[in-house]
Write a protein that holds these residues in place. Structure first.
Motif, PDB file in Angstrom:
ATOM      1  N   THR A 181       0.990  -1.060  -0.016  1.00  0.00           N
ATOM      2  CA  THR A 181      -0.192  -0.055  -0.086  1.00  0.00           C
ATOM      3  C   THR A 181       0.844   1.265  -0.071  1.00  0.00           C
ATOM      4  OG1 THR A 181      -1.710  -1.198   1.299  1.00  0.00           O
ATOM      5  CG2 THR A 181      -1.842   1.160   1.256  1.00  0.00           C
ATOM      6  N   LYS A 182       2.030   1.139   0.694  1.00  0.00           N
ATOM      7  CA  LYS A 182       2.965   2.474   0.917  1.00  0.00           C
ATOM      8  C   LYS A 182       3.748   2.440  -0.441  1.00  0.00           C
ATOM      9  CE  LYS A 182       4.884   3.735   4.436  1.00  0.00           C
ATOM     10  NZ  LYS A 182       4.372   4.840   4.843  1.00  0.00           N
ATOM     11  N   ARG A 183       4.097   1.539  -1.025  1.00  0.00           N
ATOM     12  CA  ARG A 183       4.419   1.465  -2.401  1.00  0.00           C
ATOM     13  C   ARG A 183       3.824   2.157  -3.280  1.00  0.00           C
ATOM     14  NH1 ARG A 183       4.844  -0.262  -7.360  1.00  0.00           N
ATOM     15  NH2 ARG A 183       3.189  -1.603  -6.993  1.00  0.00           N
ATOM     16  N   GLN A 184       2.456   1.692  -3.533  1.00  0.00           N
ATOM     17  CA  GLN A 184       1.215   2.502  -4.335  1.00  0.00           C
ATOM     18  C   GLN A 184       1.214   3.861  -4.203  1.00  0.00           C
ATOM     19  OE1 GLN A 184      -2.134  -0.037  -4.068  1.00  0.00           O
ATOM     20  NE2 GLN A 184      -1.007  -1.816  -4.659  1.00  0.00           N
ATOM     21  N   LEU A 185       1.308   4.418  -2.787  1.00  0.00           N
ATOM     22  CA  LEU A 185       0.991   5.787  -2.358  1.00  0.00           C
ATOM     23  C   LEU A 185       2.209   6.572  -2.845  1.00  0.00           C
ATOM     24  CD1 LEU A 185      -0.474   5.426   1.091  1.00  0.00           C
ATOM     25  CD2 LEU A 185      -1.623   6.461  -0.956  1.00  0.00           C
ATOM     26  N   VAL A 218      -5.843   8.745   2.138  1.00  0.00           N
ATOM     27  CA  VAL A 218      -4.829   9.906   2.673  1.00  0.00           C
ATOM     28  C   VAL A 218      -5.929  10.949   3.477  1.00  0.00           C
ATOM     29  CG1 VAL A 218      -3.273   9.357   0.955  1.00  0.00           C
ATOM     30  CG2 VAL A 218      -5.065  11.262   0.686  1.00  0.00           C
ATOM     31  N   LEU A 219      -6.981  10.783   3.586  1.00  0.00           N
ATOM     32  CA  LEU A 219      -8.008  11.737   3.739  1.00  0.00           C
ATOM     33  C   LEU A 219      -8.475  11.266   5.283  1.00  0.00           C
ATOM     34  CD1 LEU A 219     -10.005  13.045   0.868  1.00  0.00           C
ATOM     35  CD2 LEU A 219      -8.612  14.482   2.457  1.00  0.00           C
ATOM     36  N   ASN A 224      -9.341   3.178   9.636  1.00  0.00           N
ATOM     37  CA  ASN A 224      -8.682   3.816  10.701  1.00  0.00           C
ATOM     38  C   ASN A 224      -7.261   3.674  10.721  1.00  0.00           C
ATOM     39  OD1 ASN A 224      -8.602   5.340  13.297  1.00  0.00           O
ATOM     40  ND2 ASN A 224      -8.814   3.509  14.305  1.00  0.00           N
ATOM     41  N   ALA A 225      -6.593   3.795   9.390  1.00  0.00           N
ATOM     42  CA  ALA A 225      -5.056   3.299   9.121  1.00  0.00           C
ATOM     43  C   ALA A 225      -4.360   4.644   9.113  1.00  0.00           C
ATOM     44  CB  ALA A 225      -5.019   2.436   8.209  1.00  0.00           C
ATOM     45  N   ALA A 226      -4.759   5.886   8.906  1.00  0.00           N
ATOM     46  CA  ALA A 226      -4.108   7.113   8.417  1.00  0.00           C
ATOM     47  C   ALA A 226      -2.643   7.113   9.227  1.00  0.00           C
ATOM     48  CB  ALA A 226      -4.662   8.474   8.652  1.00  0.00           C
ATOM     49  N   GLU A 227      -2.609   7.088  10.523  1.00  0.00           N
ATOM     50  CA  GLU A 227      -1.358   7.386  11.566  1.00  0.00           C
ATOM     51  C   GLU A 227      -0.401   5.782  11.032  1.00  0.00           C
ATOM     52  OE1 GLU A 227       0.102   7.764  15.886  1.00  0.00           O
ATOM     53  OE2 GLU A 227      -1.957   7.299  15.529  1.00  0.00           O
ATOM     54  N   PHE A 228      -1.218   4.821  11.025  1.00  0.00           N
ATOM     55  CA  PHE A 228      -0.272   3.686  10.937  1.00  0.00           C
ATOM     56  C   PHE A 228       0.452   3.603   9.521  1.00  0.00           C
ATOM     57  CE2 PHE A 228      -0.049  -0.677   8.963  1.00  0.00           C
ATOM     58  CZ  PHE A 228       0.832  -1.242  10.023  1.00  0.00           C
ATOM     59  N   LEU A 229       0.055   4.288   8.400  1.00  0.00           N
ATOM     60  CA  LEU A 229       0.506   4.266   7.205  1.00  0.00           C
ATOM     61  C   LEU A 229       1.203   5.572   6.916  1.00  0.00           C
ATOM     62  CD1 LEU A 229      -2.293   2.843   5.044  1.00  0.00           C
ATOM     63  CD2 LEU A 229      -0.222   1.599   5.533  1.00  0.00           C
ATOM     64  N   ASP A 230       1.194   6.479   8.075  1.00  0.00           N
ATOM     65  CA  ASP A 230       1.964   7.688   7.812  1.00  0.00           C
ATOM     66  C   ASP A 230       1.370   8.543   6.659  1.00  0.00           C
ATOM     67  OD1 ASP A 230       3.402  10.143   8.312  1.00  0.00           O
ATOM     68  OD2 ASP A 230       5.035   9.281   7.449  1.00  0.00           O
ATOM     69  N   VAL A 231       0.021   8.491   6.224  1.00  0.00           N
ATOM     70  CA  VAL A 231      -0.427   8.960   5.211  1.00  0.00           C
ATOM     71  C   VAL A 231      -0.165  10.493   5.055  1.00  0.00           C
ATOM     72  CG1 VAL A 231      -2.199   7.298   4.854  1.00  0.00           C
ATOM     73  CG2 VAL A 231      -2.711   9.588   6.090  1.00  0.00           C
ATOM     74  N   ALA A 232       0.305  11.113   6.010  1.00  0.00           N
ATOM     75  CA  ALA A 232       0.345  12.839   5.637  1.00  0.00           C
ATOM     76  C   ALA A 232       2.037  12.955   5.120  1.00  0.00           C
ATOM     77  CB  ALA A 232       0.696  13.366   7.102  1.00  0.00           C
ATOM     78  N   SER A 233       2.603  11.862   4.995  1.00  0.00           N
ATOM     79  CA  SER A 233       3.939  12.181   4.264  1.00  0.00           C
ATOM     80  C   SER A 233       3.887  12.310   2.893  1.00  0.00           C
ATOM     81  CB  SER A 233       4.966  11.080   4.736  1.00  0.00           C
ATOM     82  OG  SER A 233       4.494   9.593   4.257  1.00  0.00           O
ATOM     83  N   TYR A 234       2.749  11.749   2.162  1.00  0.00           N
ATOM     84  CA  TYR A 234       2.458  11.949   0.830  1.00  0.00           C
ATOM     85  C   TYR A 234       1.936  13.079   0.473  1.00  0.00           C
ATOM     86  CZ  TYR A 234       3.446   6.824   1.475  1.00  0.00           C
ATOM     87  OH  TYR A 234       4.027   5.511   1.985  1.00  0.00           O
ATOM     88  N   LYS A 235       2.432  14.028   0.518  1.00  0.00           N
ATOM     89  CA  LYS A 235       1.842  15.350   0.373  1.00  0.00           C
ATOM     90  C   LYS A 235       1.202  15.856  -0.893  1.00  0.00           C
ATOM     91  CE  LYS A 235       5.130  17.237   3.890  1.00  0.00           C
ATOM     92  NZ  LYS A 235       4.366  17.014   4.893  1.00  0.00           N
ATOM     93  N   VAL A 237      -0.031  13.614  -2.857  1.00  0.00           N
ATOM     94  CA  VAL A 237      -1.460  12.824  -2.871  1.00  0.00           C
ATOM     95  C   VAL A 237      -2.603  13.490  -2.220  1.00  0.00           C
ATOM     96  CG1 VAL A 237      -2.479  10.678  -2.616  1.00  0.00           C
ATOM     97  CG2 VAL A 237      -0.133  10.730  -3.473  1.00  0.00           C
ATOM     98  N   LEU A 238      -2.175  14.087  -1.015  1.00  0.00           N
ATOM     99  CA  LEU A 238      -2.932  14.542  -0.043  1.00  0.00           C
ATOM    100  C   LEU A 238      -3.693  16.059  -0.653  1.00  0.00           C
ATOM    101  CD1 LEU A 238      -4.448  14.778   2.807  1.00  0.00           C
ATOM    102  CD2 LEU A 238      -2.267  15.679   3.558  1.00  0.00           C
ATOM    103  N   ALA A 239      -2.692  16.923  -1.092  1.00  0.00           N
ATOM    104  CA  ALA A 239      -3.297  18.193  -1.917  1.00  0.00           C
ATOM    105  C   ALA A 239      -4.056  17.653  -2.976  1.00  0.00           C
ATOM    106  CB  ALA A 239      -2.027  18.634  -2.425  1.00  0.00           C
ATOM    107  N   TRP A 240      -3.973  16.757  -3.789  1.00  0.00           N
ATOM    108  CA  TRP A 240      -4.712  16.362  -4.806  1.00  0.00           C
ATOM    109  C   TRP A 240      -6.007  15.745  -4.558  1.00  0.00           C
ATOM    110  CZ3 TRP A 240      -5.805  10.972  -5.443  1.00  0.00           C
ATOM    111  CH2 TRP A 240      -6.513  10.643  -6.467  1.00  0.00           C
ATOM    112  N   ALA A 241      -6.064  15.253  -3.407  1.00  0.00           N
ATOM    113  CA  ALA A 241      -7.293  14.493  -2.932  1.00  0.00           C
ATOM    114  C   ALA A 241      -8.258  15.565  -2.120  1.00  0.00           C
ATOM    115  CB  ALA A 241      -6.956  13.414  -1.680  1.00  0.00           C
ATOM    116  N   GLN A 242      -7.554  16.435  -1.533  1.00  0.00           N
ATOM    117  CA  GLN A 242      -8.114  17.638  -0.975  1.00  0.00           C
ATOM    118  C   GLN A 242      -8.922  18.418  -2.055  1.00  0.00           C
ATOM    119  OE1 GLN A 242      -5.020  19.338   1.272  1.00  0.00           O
ATOM    120  NE2 GLN A 242      -5.620  18.171   3.239  1.00  0.00           N
TER     121      GLN A 242
END
Length: 283
Positions: A181-185, A218-219, A224-235, A237-242
């Motif tokens: 999952t992190k590789r795909q992100l 990432v949103l 309930n896995a945002a912290e576990f996967l550290d989704v905030a580090s994929y900046k 992807v996060l900006a695009w999703a927002q």
């Protein structure tokens, strides 16, 4: 794993495997009961639930309506936890018994469409929207659409199952699917580093499909896995999703075929734009 497992020579289905969806999982296809699907007055009949794959289609339809396309639709709730997808009528539309499924009654004979990526492509071609018209852009768009269709099983069926839905937490499969999952992100984050949209210059069905899975991840809305996967580090992807998340058609589409959450977030059935307009406002 606490105990080694030796697979039998021939696998047989003896007892449910456990986990959240054990009661509806089975190794055979076909209907389990007779049930005719309802048909409304709109040209397009959608049978779905607001899972990521279902959200793809309701967002697409709301985007088409926002563009002024004649894409009015009835959306009927299919409660997969109750086995609605195994009714005879649904199986006629989708022999794979998965949501979403659609019937187009504006053509003769009516056309069935199943698999979310196929529905997105069908609607894009039918209405001439949300897909690039030049060969290079179209090819890029479809490459990313098919990437999502091939990658999401690792996210949903792999990571999501073992992290959130399996009857017990097991280190090996969680680590295996978290890594993928992190590789795909990271694939997405690198691609979006210098692009506004997945296919380059325009918002398309590729963005809709990928947003429904990875955008919601990432949103912070998945497993309930945002912290576990550290989704905030994929900046990127996060900006695009927002950016996608703020689109009015996306806000509307996320509510359709949803039967959980706050009253203003859910519209289990939709039969006209007025149904969405009539929802209570968020406080």
């Amino acid at each position: 794993m606490t105990e080694p497992y030796t697979p039998p020579k021939v696998w047989t289905w003896e007892v449910p495997s456990g986990g959240t969806f054990a009661s509806i999982n089975r190794p055979i296809a076909g209907p389990t009961h007779d049930k005719t699907l309802p048909v409304g007055e709109q040209p397009l009949q959608l049978y779905s639930l607001a899972t990521p794959n279902g959200v793809k289609v309701t967002v697409m339809l709301e985007e088409l309506l926002a563009l002024g396309k004649p894409a009015e639709y009835d959306a009927w709730l299919i409660e997969i936890s109750k086995g609605d997808q195994f009714g005879s009528g649904f199986v006629e539309v989708n022999p794979n018994s998965k949501i979403p499924a659609m019937m187009d009654h504006s053509v003769t004979p009516p056309q069935r469409i199943f698999e979310s990526g196929s529905i997105l492509l069908y609607l894009a071609e039918k209405f001439g929207a949300l897909i690039p018209t030049d060969l290079a852009g179209r090819t890029e768009c479809l490459s990313w659409l098919f990437w999502q269709m091939g990658s999401a099983p690792y996210l949903g069926g792999g990571f999501g199952h073992f992290y959130a839905y399996a009857p017990e937490k097991m280190e090996y499969p969680i680590n295996r699917f978290a890594m993928e999952t992190k590789r795909q992100l990271d694939v997405l984050d690198r691609h979006l580093a210098d692009k506004d949209w997945m296919a380059g210059g325009e918002y398309s069905i590729a963005d809709i499909a990928i947003y429904a899975w990875y955008g919601n991840l990432v949103l912070g809305r998945a497993y309930n896995a945002a912290e576990f996967l550290d989704v905030a580090s994929y900046k990127n992807v996060l900006a695009w999703a927002q950016k996608i998340d703020a689109r009015p058609a996306v806000i509307r589409g996320r509510k359709v075929n949803r039967n959980w959450g706050q009253p203003w977030e859910q519209l289990p059935e939709r039969h006209s734009a007025a149904d969405l307009d009539a929802l209570p406002k968020a406080p």
